[in-house]
Design an enzyme around this catalytic site. Structure first.
Site, short mmCIF file in Angstrom:
data_model
loop_
_atom_site.label_atom_id
_atom_site.label_comp_id
_atom_site.label_asym_id
_atom_site.label_seq_id
_atom_site.Cartn_x
_atom_site.Cartn_y
_atom_site.Cartn_z
CG HIS A 175 -0.51 0.13 2.52
ND1 HIS A 175 -0.25 1.35 3.09
CD2 HIS A 175 -0.25 -0.79 3.48
CE1 HIS A 175 0.14 1.18 4.35
NE2 HIS A 175 0.17 -0.11 4.61
CG ASP A 200 2.66 0.89 7.90
OD1 ASP A 200 2.16 0.25 6.95
OD2 ASP A 200 2.09 1.08 8.98
CD GLU A 215 -3.11 -1.18 5.36
OE1 GLU A 215 -3.12 -2.22 6.06
OE2 GLU A 215 -2.68 -0.09 5.81
CD GLU A 216 -1.53 2.67 7.63
OE1 GLU A 216 -2.22 2.35 8.62
OE2 GLU A 216 -0.36 2.29 7.46
CG ASP A 248 1.38 -3.73 5.62
OD1 ASP A 248 2.15 -2.85 6.08
OD2 ASP A 248 0.16 -3.50 5.42
CG HIS A 306 1.27 3.68 12.56
ND1 HIS A 306 -0.10 3.78 12.61
CD2 HIS A 306 1.53 2.86 11.53
CE1 HIS A 306 -0.63 3.03 11.66
NE2 HIS A 306 0.36 2.46 10.99
#
Length: 368
Positions: A74, A189, A221-222, A244, A329
């Site tokens: 992603h 990510d 995606e998130e 991922d 993140h």
């Protein structure tokens, strides 16, 4: 791309990784990242297309009736949008994706305006002098933080071209670290997954194979694994791999699981999907044959693009391969070259071998 001897540097395209990492693209605003991915897919794909949400699809053709293999990473990163601009010119943040308030104060962020202008600001923080202990220990919610642009008022902020809803991302530069196998950047990510999808096509360049291989940069995606669903509907794959990241547990804060530099990680399950056992077993056999080390991941919280891919149509044979990442993140994440290189290698090896007979063997694994 090549595998180097133990303890030496693994050969990767650092410029491609830098461009993917530094591109700005939260969920729903992935165009800048998509353009980078297209630049590299153009070198290896026979066709490039898009779905209506914006996922990019690069096809390397095999035989006309060959199996369709989807490889998805992603493009979107966690970030923010401009929620408000107060009278003094401070920008209020609205998170897009999951953020822990502790990682935000005093960090540089970039607002990308509708015209593509980049505006830098710093997240406000309080001096600790005289602050009550209870307040020091409290995590500030991201929505209660502000971005300081260094302006006098709202009018100055608006004169820069900033509007409600503009994208905000970390201001982070890609770096090769002190041991050059370790790479620091934002948005691993899941830009590292998108890079894997590109490099599988590079590994297949000039080779004949039955499979029609689709390298996909999915979107959104998130915020709910949305682009994977529309891309799957577009491709209708026989087999799909989602790429991922997973949390590296090799730091003083996290111990006892995946570590950087350990090689390939097969995701057996997460909270939203289970790996197809026939596909998992086939990758295990290939790894044993070509001498690649395998590790396994069991993620009890969260999910990947596999979650929506495997439930499409009458069911898609699918699984996730994970790349361990420190400090997920946040503004700066760390990965290891070996994990990336060997993940590319095993998927490329599978794509070289898969044909209708092997596809049927994997399908029958769940039936007999």
């Amino acid at each position: 791309m090549s595998l180097s001897k133990e303890n030496s540097i693994y050969d990767v395209d650092l410029e491609m990784l830098r461009e993917l990492s530094e591109a700005d693209g939260i969920s729903g605003c992935e165009k800048e990242v998509s353009r980078v991915m297209k630049k590299y897919l153009d070198k290896y794909a026979d066709e490039i297309s898009y779905d209506n949400l914006g996922s990019i699809i690069g096809l390397k053709k095999g035989k006309e009736d060959g199996p369709k293999i989807m490889i998805a990473g992603h493009l979107d990163e966690v970030g923010f949008i401009v929620r408000d601009i107060d009278k003094d010119g401070y920008v209020k943040l609205l998170p897009v994706g999951g953020w822990w308030g502790h990682v935000l104060p005093s960090q540089r962020l970039i607002i990308t305006t509708a015209e593509g202008k980049k505006i830098v600001g710093v997240v406000g923080s309080r001096a600790p002098h005289g602050m009550p202990a209870k307040e020091k220990e409290k995590v500030i919610l991201p929505k209660d933080l502000h971005l300081d642009l260094g302006v006098d008022n709202r009018e100055e902020a608006e004169a820069l071209g900033i509007q409600i809803g503009d994208m905000i991302t970390p201001d982070t530069k890609f770096e090769v670290m002190n041991n050059p196998n370790y790479l620091l950047g934002k948005a691993w990510d899941d830009r590292i997954g998108a890079a894997v999808a590109i490099d599988v096509l590079r590994e297949l360049d000039g080779l004949e194979h039955d499979a029609n291989v689709y390298s996909v940069g999915t979107v959104q995606e998130e915020v709910g694994i949305r682009g994977a669903r529309t891309a799957t509907a577009n491709i209708k794959p026989d087999i799909a791999f989602a790429l991922d990241v997973t949390t590296a547990k090799d730091t003083p804060m996290d111990k006892g699981g995946a570590k950087l530099g350990g090689g390939i990680i097969l995701s057996v399950l997460d909270s939203l999907s289970l790996a197809n056992r026939g596909l998992l077993n086939k990758l295990e056999a290939i790894a044993s044959e070509v001498g690649l080390e395998l590790n396994y991941d069991f993620m009890v919280a969260g999910g990947t693009d596999t979650a929506n891919i495997h439930k499409s149509f009458d069911g898609i044979i699918a699984m996730t391969l994970s790349i361990p990442t420190r400090y997920m993140h946040s503004h700066r994440l760390v990965i290891h070259r070996r994990d990336y290189v060997e993940t590319v290698k095993i998927i490329a090896e599978f794509c070289k071998r898969v044909d209708r007979e092997l596809l049927e063997e994997i399908r029958l694994n769940n039936r007999k």
